[in-house]
Design a protein around this motif. Structure first.
Motif, PDB file in Angstrom:
ATOM      1  N   ALA A 695     -10.814   3.429   9.880  1.00  0.00           N
ATOM      2  CA  ALA A 695      -9.634   4.205   9.479  1.00  0.00           C
ATOM      3  C   ALA A 695      -9.901   5.701   9.656  1.00  0.00           C
ATOM      4  N   MET A 696     -11.126   6.119   9.346  1.00  0.00           N
ATOM      5  CA  MET A 696     -11.495   7.528   9.522  1.00  0.00           C
ATOM      6  C   MET A 696     -11.422   7.930  10.993  1.00  0.00           C
ATOM      7  N   THR A 697     -11.920   7.051  11.838  1.00  0.00           N
ATOM      8  CA  THR A 697     -11.883   7.329  13.270  1.00  0.00           C
ATOM      9  C   THR A 697     -10.431   7.489  13.738  1.00  0.00           C
ATOM     10  N   ALA A 698      -9.555   6.625  13.265  1.00  0.00           N
ATOM     11  CA  ALA A 698      -8.144   6.705  13.657  1.00  0.00           C
ATOM     12  C   ALA A 698      -7.536   8.034  13.195  1.00  0.00           C
ATOM     13  N   VAL A 699      -7.857   8.433  11.972  1.00  0.00           N
ATOM     14  CA  VAL A 699      -7.334   9.706  11.471  1.00  0.00           C
ATOM     15  C   VAL A 699      -7.850  10.851  12.341  1.00  0.00           C
ATOM     16  N   ASN A 700      -9.114  10.814  12.699  1.00  0.00           N
ATOM     17  CA  ASN A 700      -9.673  11.871  13.552  1.00  0.00           C
ATOM     18  C   ASN A 700      -8.978  11.901  14.910  1.00  0.00           C
ATOM     19  N   LEU A 723      -1.683   3.081   9.344  1.00  0.00           N
ATOM     20  CA  LEU A 723      -2.795   3.714   8.653  1.00  0.00           C
ATOM     21  C   LEU A 723      -2.645   3.589   7.140  1.00  0.00           C
ATOM     22  N   VAL A 724      -1.440   3.876   6.671  1.00  0.00           N
ATOM     23  CA  VAL A 724      -1.188   3.805   5.229  1.00  0.00           C
ATOM     24  C   VAL A 724      -1.442   2.385   4.726  1.00  0.00           C
ATOM     25  N   CYS A 725      -0.983   1.399   5.463  1.00  0.00           N
ATOM     26  CA  CYS A 725      -1.198   0.005   5.053  1.00  0.00           C
ATOM     27  C   CYS A 725      -2.687  -0.343   5.032  1.00  0.00           C
ATOM     28  N   CYS A 726      -3.399   0.092   6.058  1.00  0.00           N
ATOM     29  CA  CYS A 726      -4.818  -0.278   6.155  1.00  0.00           C
ATOM     30  C   CYS A 726      -5.676   0.427   5.113  1.00  0.00           C
ATOM     31  N   VAL A 727      -5.226   1.562   4.654  1.00  0.00           N
ATOM     32  CA  VAL A 727      -5.976   2.306   3.647  1.00  0.00           C
ATOM     33  C   VAL A 727      -5.587   1.847   2.238  1.00  0.00           C
ATOM     34  N   ALA A 728      -4.430   1.191   2.140  1.00  0.00           N
ATOM     35  CA  ALA A 728      -3.874   0.835   0.833  1.00  0.00           C
ATOM     36  C   ALA A 728      -4.812   0.020  -0.075  1.00  0.00           C
ATOM     37  N   PRO A 729      -5.591  -0.940   0.449  1.00  0.00           N
ATOM     38  CA  PRO A 729      -6.468  -1.695  -0.452  1.00  0.00           C
ATOM     39  C   PRO A 729      -7.518  -0.801  -1.117  1.00  0.00           C
ATOM     40  N   PHE A 730      -7.923   0.251  -0.411  1.00  0.00           N
ATOM     41  CA  PHE A 730      -8.968   1.132  -0.941  1.00  0.00           C
ATOM     42  C   PHE A 730      -8.373   2.262  -1.785  1.00  0.00           C
ATOM     43  N   ALA A 731      -7.289   2.842  -1.300  1.00  0.00           N
ATOM     44  CA  ALA A 731      -6.668   3.980  -1.971  1.00  0.00           C
ATOM     45  C   ALA A 731      -5.212   3.649  -2.272  1.00  0.00           C
ATOM     46  N   PRO A 732      -4.978   2.791  -3.281  1.00  0.00           N
ATOM     47  CA  PRO A 732      -3.627   2.265  -3.496  1.00  0.00           C
ATOM     48  C   PRO A 732      -2.594   3.316  -3.917  1.00  0.00           C
ATOM     49  N   TYR A 733      -3.022   4.315  -4.670  1.00  0.00           N
ATOM     50  CA  TYR A 733      -2.054   5.320  -5.136  1.00  0.00           C
ATOM     51  C   TYR A 733      -1.548   6.169  -3.973  1.00  0.00           C
ATOM     52  N   LEU A 734      -2.522   6.726  -3.237  1.00  0.00           N
ATOM     53  CA  LEU A 734      -2.180   7.564  -2.098  1.00  0.00           C
ATOM     54  C   LEU A 734      -1.296   6.786  -1.125  1.00  0.00           C
ATOM     55  N   ALA A 735      -1.665   5.531  -0.867  1.00  0.00           N
ATOM     56  CA  ALA A 735      -0.914   4.730   0.085  1.00  0.00           C
ATOM     57  C   ALA A 735       0.533   4.540  -0.384  1.00  0.00           C
ATOM     58  N   GLU A 736       0.685   4.256  -1.676  1.00  0.00           N
ATOM     59  CA  GLU A 736       2.039   4.042  -2.195  1.00  0.00           C
ATOM     60  C   GLU A 736       2.885   5.307  -2.042  1.00  0.00           C
ATOM     61  N   GLU A 737       2.291   6.453  -2.362  1.00  0.00           N
ATOM     62  CA  GLU A 737       3.005   7.725  -2.254  1.00  0.00           C
ATOM     63  C   GLU A 737       3.413   7.985  -0.798  1.00  0.00           C
TER      64      GLU A 737
END
Length: 826
Positions: A695-700, A723-737
């Motif tokens: 996910a970090m690589t994709a963001v970069n 990206l938001v979906c794939c990060v959601a399990p780890f960072a659920p708040y940020l993803a929801e926002e």
RNA sequence: GGGCGAGUGGCGGAACUGGUAUACGCGCACGACUCAAAAUCGUGUUCCUUACGGAGUGAGGGUUCGAUUCCCUCCUCGCCCACCA
């Protein structure tokens, strides 16, 4: 532009999830089911620590991933509330454990929610509540009815001042935890009646099923060793001048004529009758008693200091004409095998012991090498290698390989009538009674006339009475011994005066079946509904960093017992079990309260980094099996990553609508789908650290692409949503926002997982490596579908490669499709 | 003592079934923005060498066109069990 401020968005979405019951599982759903959990939490006043943060985030990520991928995902929550620490606290403070739990557990609610764990709070359970332990008691009753619960006397540690039984952890330097002053007495051993579950009846079954489990290998091995099955024989020997016959188990009986003496455990029940009639009987017994006490107190420390006492008795040898002296030895264990061993020159301990006490040794197995064989004959060293050893006697096996003749030797001994075959286990029966207050009372009533009587099922639960004083009663029983109103009852069978059992059940019983109660927590008529359990069991994903043997084995045992009762079908409770590592301090040492090097998860959340950054760091720091080392820079690093994703979405939202060139679109899609592929696979296979790095690589990649190509456009919308979906399990708040920022008004956490499209990864040209003699010399671009001939020509034409080929003879050319060309030259 | 696992940059770690060693992150350096700092953004970062080039995944050996990956010997560390006959 909005700034990423976790302290603002995290409470907001917490409230939203509560209100919408986002994580409530519908157990009757038509969707495929997924049940993920981490090992039961024992609530203590200290609240959650970094180890909890690690463990529960692991199962939470899994549960969230499956929930997003379209499963009906259930991530339960509950409390393993019974146990010694709460009772000790009650004894010291006078505050009842019931009251402590009523205060502690609500604190945990807040902490769990702050961590962003997707628990289903409607099905919360706690083992100290009567509606739960009613069924813990019911399990005891069922075990009893099926002959799997019995009472027996065992030695227990005992404090003479309190007249109470002590748990191992209550003994400090050989003294009672409450009486450890210089004048206080050492703890003593005392016979106490205990209840046992006959788990040994299931030993083979539990052992045989291990190989098929999808569990961390080290745990499977630990279970095998714990069960410790070994096949051998039991010798029978008469004792000279007595009527006694002793039995001794041996797994290494191949060199059976080498036996020259007998070892018996110092705490062996037969010892007294063995020395009966001898002059120094009393001295022998008291010395043996001393030896036994010393060994169990000092434990492994006494290792190497082998000690022995000659009993004065001899066993009659079945093969030779010299009697076998019987020694009490510090290394023989009463409750393994028969507690008596026939000893020989082919066992390290026996050898060492015999040398120390000048006991006769007689090697009958030697190595093939003549020189070495001579050394063994001369007792220069102890030879134990059955695989390579050659027997020198008796006649019928002389010259044979010891291991190779094992079966025939066993048959021979049986046919002579001196031994019988026996399978032995290290595992003992499960001691389930505790002389403690804070546990589920054992549903037994002692009647003078009728003996032990089970409390009838309709009278369950036997409710633990609330007390004012939690001191042990002083007669060996817990505080329950003083609860006279509770204690005195009518016998359910004869109606006469009777007394309740004051022992309570081991808390391992509470945690051996809780995963099934999660599936039907409010059922008052049954332990659980079989139909629901058959649909949802086994647990699909289970993790923890402790209890490799006891808890996991007991849970397997009880589950198997349930299948015998016919109340469920699958005999294994946990389909997949991940034994995760522990978090250690930045210097590598374990976190501990006493050292004060702990890290408080809530402090980190509140300091401004938020739960998402903490979760992401913990899952990113190392493979789950390793155990992360705490890095003070780690959470800030994870925060930076989340902040970059935040920035991408905000800039996208602020960007004007526009076209994206075909090249840029392809590049965005490649970055996106490469990520989807890797994150999906990695979470599935528990490689969370590399999922996050993808996910970090994709963001970069997107950060570079956005400089010239960012526009409100489907390609970008798709990329950011993925990206938001794939990060959601780890960072659920940020993803929801961010999900809502991207124009959605449902939750990202249910039924939203991106679909990977392979076609976006295919490229027209690929890069191949050119090697000369295996060394990297150059890289070339070729068409993806180029044939071997074209590739070789292109490689030879390459300037850099050509320089290394110049004037050399190409002996061989290797082409690995899609990877490289290697020229072998002289 | 037994079993299991692991040794890769300054650090945590990556590398699919033997095929570009060091992805990703931390740290560090330089640059941009700023009066300045923080934050942020960008560039670089295994070692030796000015360069060409060479060395390199705990040490040594082997198999192979090619080894972090497979085999043998040794060293170190971690975890679990531990007098189990």
């Amino acid at each position: 532009m909005n700034r990423y401020n976790p302290n603002e968005i995290e409470p907001k979405w917490q409230a939203y999830w509560d209100e919408h019951q986002t994580y409530h599982a519908n157990l009757n759903s038509d969707k495929p089911k997924y049940l993920a959990m981490s090992m039961f939490n024992y609530p203590s006043g200290a609240g959650i620590h970094i180890g909890h943060a690690m463990n529960y985030t692991i199962s939470d990520v899994k549960a969230r991933f499956k929930r997003q991928a379209g499963y009906e995902s259930y991530h339960p929550v509950g409390w393993d509330a019974f146990g010694l620490p709460a009772e000790n606290f009650a004894i010291k403070s006078g505050i009842s454990p019931q009251a402590s739990m009523a205060k502690i557990i609500p604190d945990y609610h807040k902490q769990y929610k702050a961590m962003g764990w997707s628990n289903d709070w409607q099905r919360e359970i706690a083992t100290h509540e009567p509606q739960y332990y009613k069924w813990t008691q019911w399990i005891f009753s069922q075990m009893y009815k099926h002959g799997l619960a019995y009472q027996d006397s065992r030695l227990q540690w005992w404090c003479e001042k309190d007249n109470t039984v002590l748990a191992n952890e209550q003994i400090i330097d050989g003294k009672c935890w409450r009486h450890d002053g210089p004048d206080d007495p050492l703890v003593q051993q005392k016979e106490v009646k205990q209840w046992f579950f006959k788990i040994t009846d299931y030993a083979d079954e539990l052992l045989d099923a291990i190989d098929d489990l999808d569990w961390t290998e080290s745990v499977k091995l630990a279970q095998k060793n714990w069960i410790g099955r070994s096949e051998g024989i039991v010798y029978k020997n008469k004792v000279r001048d007595t009527e006694l016959e002793i039995e001794s188990f041996s797994a290494h009986f191949e060199a059976f004529t080498a036996n020259t003496f007998v070892a018996i455990a110092p705490d062996h029940p037969l010892l007294e009758s063995l020395v009966e009639g001898l002059d120094n009987k009393d001295e022998t017994l008291s010395a043996a008693q001393k030896m036994a006490n010393k060994r169990s107190l000092e434990g492994p420390k006494a290792l190497g200091e082998m000690e022995g006492i000659f009993t004065g008795r001899y066993a009659i040898d079945s093969f030779g004409d010299e009697d076998l002296p019987i020694w009490i030895t510090s290394y023989a264990i009463a409750d393994y095998g028969t507690g008596i061993v026939l000893c020989s020159a082919h066992d390290e301990r026996d050898f060492e012991f015999a040398q120390k006490y000048g006991i006769r040794l007689k090697p009958t197995m030697v190595p093939a090498d003549a020189g070495e064989a001579e050394k063994v004959r001369n007792l220069e060293y102890c030879f134990t290698d059955m695989e390579n050893g050659l027997l020198i006697e008796p006649q019928e096996f002389a010259g044979e390989n010891a291991a190779g003749s094992r079966q025939r030797i066993a048959d021979h001994l049986v046919s002579l009538g001196v031994a019988y075959k026996k399978v032995n286990y290290k595992m003992r029966d499960w001691s389930v009674s505790r002389q403690r207050y804070w546990g589920a009372p054992i549903p037994i009533i002692h009647c003078e006339k009728c003996g032990n009587v089970l409390v009838p099922d309709e009278q369950l639960p036997v409710v633990l009475p609330e007390l004012d004083d939690f001191q042990p009663s002083g007669d060996g029983r817990s505080a329950l011994g003083r609860a006279t109103e509770w204690l005195n009852v009518e016998c359910p069978t004869c109606g006469g005066p009777a007394e309740r059992e004051t022992d309570t059940l081991d808390t391992y019983i509470c945690s051996s079946w809780y995963m099934f109660r999660y599936l039907d927590p409010r059922n008052e008529a049954k332990i659980f509904d079989s139909e629901i359990v058959n649909k949802w069991a086994p647990v699909d994903f289970y993790n923890g960093g402790d209890h490799a043997t006891a808890h996991l084995l007991y849970a397997r045992f009880v589950t198997r017992f349930f299948t015998k009762l016919g109340i469920m079908e699958n005999p294994e409770p946990f389909k997949q079990m991940l034994f995760n590592g522990k978090v250690s301090a930045s210097d590598g040492s374990p976190f501990s309260k006493s050292k004060g090097n702990g890290v408080d998860p809530l402090e980190i959340i509140n300091s401004g980094y938020g739960a998402d950054a903490l979760r992401t760091y913990l899952m990113f720091a190392a493979p789950l099996e390793f155990g992360a080392r705490w890095d003070p820079q780690g959470v800030p690093g994870a925060y930076r990553f989340l902040n970059r994703l935040w920035t991408l979405v905000q800039e996208y939202n602020a960007a004007p609508a526009g076209d994206v060139s075909a090249d840029a679109a392809r590049a965005v899609r490649q970055a996106t789908h490469r990520m989807i592929y890797k994150v999906t696979l990695d979470i599935e296979e528990n490689r969370y650290n590399t999922a996050i790095s993808a996910a970090m690589t994709a963001v970069n990649d997107l950060f570079k692409l956005k400089v010239d190509n960012l526009a409100k456009h489907d390609v970008w919308q798709e990329a950011l949503e993925a990206l938001v979906c794939c990060v959601a399990p780890f960072a659920p708040y940020l993803a929801e926002e961010l999900w809502h920022n991207l124009g959605h008004d449902d939750s990202v956490h249910v039924d939203h997982w991106p679909i990977f499209d392979e076609s976006f990864l295919v490229t027209d040209t690929i890069t191949l490596v050119v090697q000369v003699n295996g060394k990297l010399r150059s890289q070339i671009q070729v068409a993806a579908d180029a044939d071997q001939e074209t590739i070789i020509q292109a490689a030879q034409a390459d300037q850099k490669a050509a320089a290394h080929l110049d004037g050399k003879e190409i002996k061989k050319t290797i082409v690995v499709p899609g990877k490289l060309v290697n020229f072998v030259v002289i």
